[in-house]
Each structure stands twice: as C-alpha cells, then as structure tokens.
Design a protein around this motif. Structure first.
Motif, mmCIF file in Angstrom:
data_model
loop_
_atom_site.group_PDB
_atom_site.id
_atom_site.type_symbol
_atom_site.label_atom_id
_atom_site.label_comp_id
_atom_site.label_asym_id
_atom_site.label_seq_id
_atom_site.Cartn_x
_atom_site.Cartn_y
_atom_site.Cartn_z
ATOM 1 N N PHE A 183 -9.514 -16.170 -9.078
ATOM 2 C CA PHE A 183 -9.514 -14.954 -8.323
ATOM 3 C C PHE A 183 -10.566 -15.169 -7.125
ATOM 4 N N GLU A 184 -11.580 -15.827 -7.322
ATOM 5 C CA GLU A 184 -12.633 -16.104 -6.348
ATOM 6 C C GLU A 184 -12.163 -16.602 -5.284
ATOM 7 N N ALA A 185 -11.365 -17.667 -5.347
ATOM 8 C CA ALA A 185 -10.711 -18.167 -4.240
ATOM 9 C C ALA A 185 -9.621 -17.394 -3.615
ATOM 10 N N VAL A 186 -9.073 -16.383 -4.059
ATOM 11 C CA VAL A 186 -8.246 -15.460 -3.561
ATOM 12 C C VAL A 186 -9.007 -14.609 -2.717
ATOM 13 N N VAL A 187 -10.274 -14.061 -3.131
ATOM 14 C CA VAL A 187 -11.038 -13.150 -2.457
ATOM 15 C C VAL A 187 -11.550 -13.825 -1.113
ATOM 16 N N VAL A 188 -11.942 -15.313 -1.291
ATOM 17 C CA VAL A 188 -12.255 -15.766 -0.066
ATOM 18 C C VAL A 188 -11.171 -16.148 0.909
ATOM 19 N N TYR A 189 -9.988 -16.458 0.467
ATOM 20 C CA TYR A 189 -8.811 -16.321 1.212
ATOM 21 C C TYR A 189 -8.445 -15.115 1.882
ATOM 22 N N VAL A 190 -8.560 -14.038 1.345
ATOM 23 C CA VAL A 190 -8.275 -12.828 2.008
ATOM 24 C C VAL A 190 -9.186 -12.215 3.019
ATOM 25 N N SER A 191 -10.593 -12.706 2.795
ATOM 26 C CA SER A 191 -11.777 -12.511 3.478
ATOM 27 C C SER A 191 -11.565 -13.389 4.778
ATOM 28 N N CYS A 192 -11.264 -14.651 4.718
ATOM 29 C CA CYS A 192 -10.952 -15.349 6.028
ATOM 30 C C CYS A 192 -9.726 -14.672 6.649
ATOM 31 N N TRP A 193 -8.689 -14.421 6.071
ATOM 32 C CA TRP A 193 -7.484 -13.866 6.623
ATOM 33 C C TRP A 193 -8.008 -12.618 7.561
ATOM 34 N N ASP A 194 -8.946 -11.535 6.927
ATOM 35 C CA ASP A 194 -9.271 -10.453 7.619
ATOM 36 C C ASP A 194 -9.984 -10.852 8.958
ATOM 37 N N LEU A 195 -10.819 -11.873 8.637
ATOM 38 C CA LEU A 195 -11.809 -12.233 9.941
ATOM 39 C C LEU A 195 -10.657 -12.744 11.238
#
Length: 243
Positions: A183-195
């Motif tokens: 799940f942590e990897a998903v959080v990082v991916y989505v945060s990068c997507w938002d950026l």
C-alpha cells in the motif's frame, strides 16, 4: 485475493511516471487511475482519501479561516491509520507551513500572534521564536529553505513552484525506495501522479500567461510602429505643404 497479490496486480498495471519536469501529461488519466485504485482494500482507500483531503488544504477556497484549515488538516491526519501515510501527510503540511511563514514575514514583517493557529506541525513554535532569522534556524533541517526564500523575495513564482515540486518528488523517491508491491508504494505512486498533474497544469497556465505577456508586448510594439509611421507621414505631408 491476498493483499500482496492485490497490490502486485494493481502496481504492475500502472505505467511509470518518468521525470517530473519532462512530463507533458500524466502517465494515465484520472479516470483510469481511479479505476485501478478500486483494487485497494477499503481501509487503505479511506487512508488515501484522507491523505488527499489533508494535503489539498493548499487549494482550499479563500473564504475559509486559517485556523479552521489547520484544524481540519489535523483531524484528517489523526484519522489516518497507516503510519507511512500519516507521516507523509504531516511532512507535506509542515513544508507548506514553512513556505507560508516565509510569505507572511515578507508581506507582514511581524510574527503571527501565538494565540492564532496559522500553521501546522512541530516547527511552528521554532518559527515564532526565530522569526527574525532568515530561515528560522531551520536551514540544516530543510536545506531547500534558503533557495525558497531567495526565489520568493525575487517574485519568481515559477522557480519557487519548481523547487517545491522537486523537493517533494525527491522525498517521495526516497521514502518509496523500500516499497514495491504494498500500500505504501501505492501512496507514493498516487502522490507522484498528483505532482505531475499539478505541474503540467501549472506549466500550461504559466505558458499561457507568458504568451499573453508576449502578445501584449508585441501589440504595444506594433502600436509604437504605427504611431511612428503616422508621425513620419505627417512630417512628409508638412514638407509637401511647405514646398
């Protein structure tokens, strides 16, 4: 399906981001991303939503009071169950509090009242104590602060945004380095997507503003040329009359 298999399937279906500043668009649309995120367990989906709601306080409507924004952010972060996600949300808001402090000091000079909750996190008392210091004596903790102050003082909005985006991106890469199919990897991916989504939108807006400035300057130059031509014509006519 077990959680490991669930997130393995989810993450392998997501295209890589590539470099932040080289992106022209997000690696996949918001709709497709939301469809992928349906694979999240309910508890994780709720945490991701709370993270998004907390860090989006930067885009809150103008009518809401600062203290209310901070209070809502604290409530949302406290409700996040996942430690990694809660720490990321806190880090993002502390960063924004530092930038807000730089802006407040530039515009108002005096420190905010201690009775008013204007910022988030553990560094607010430190900022108040060292309000007169250029970087609140926090430049060793946050090495990007001196450059942020320089860009802010120079009214370089695009440069400041680029610095902040880059700082968050680097932080995400660092904290995500040990997470691959969880799940942590998903959080990082989505945060990068938002950026990426915000930066490409910001770049488009900045490009449009630059185009407007260029067009205005061009029209002004054209106006000067026409005026000069008009005076030249008048001068020619005057010479003919005098002859």
């Amino acid at each position: 399906m077990q959680a490991v298999d669930r997130y393995l399937t989810l993450l392998t279906s997501l295209p890589a981001h590539g470099p932040l500043f080289g992106a022209k668009q997000t690696p996949l649309s918001r709709l497709r991303l939301e469809m992928r995120l349906r694979w999240l367990a309910d508890e994780d989906a709720e945490d991701l939503a709370r993270l998004s709601a907390a860090v989006d306080w930067y885009d809150q409507r103008f009518g809401i009071d600062d203290e209310e924004v901070v209070r809502q952010a604290e409530q949302r972060i406290a409700a996040i169950r996942n430690d990694f996600t809660r720490e990321l949300a806190s880090w993002r808001l502390e960063m924004r509090t530092l930038v807000a402090a730089l802006r407040l000091r530039r515009d108002a000079a005096t420190a905010p009242s201690s009775r008013r909750r204007w910022g988030f996190g553990r560094w607010v008392p430190q900022i108040a104590r060292h309000w007169g210091e250029p970087h609140f004596r926090l430049e060793r903790v946050f090495p990007w602060l001196p450059e942020a102050k320089r860009l802010l003082d120079s009214d370089d909005a695009l440069g400041l945004e680029r610095l902040l985006f880059s700082t968050v991106w680097t932080h995400l890469e660092r904290i995500g380095a040990e997470h691959y199919f969880d799940f942590e990897a998903v959080v990082v991916y989505v945060s990068c997507w938002d950026l990426v989504a915000r930066w490409t939108r910001y770049e488009s807006q900045a490009a449009l503003a630059r185009f407007d400035d260029l067009l205005e300057a061009t029209l002004a130059d054209a106006g000067d040329i026409l005026v000069d031509a008009g005076f030249a014509a008048l001068d020619g006519a005057s010479e003919e009359v005098a002859a």
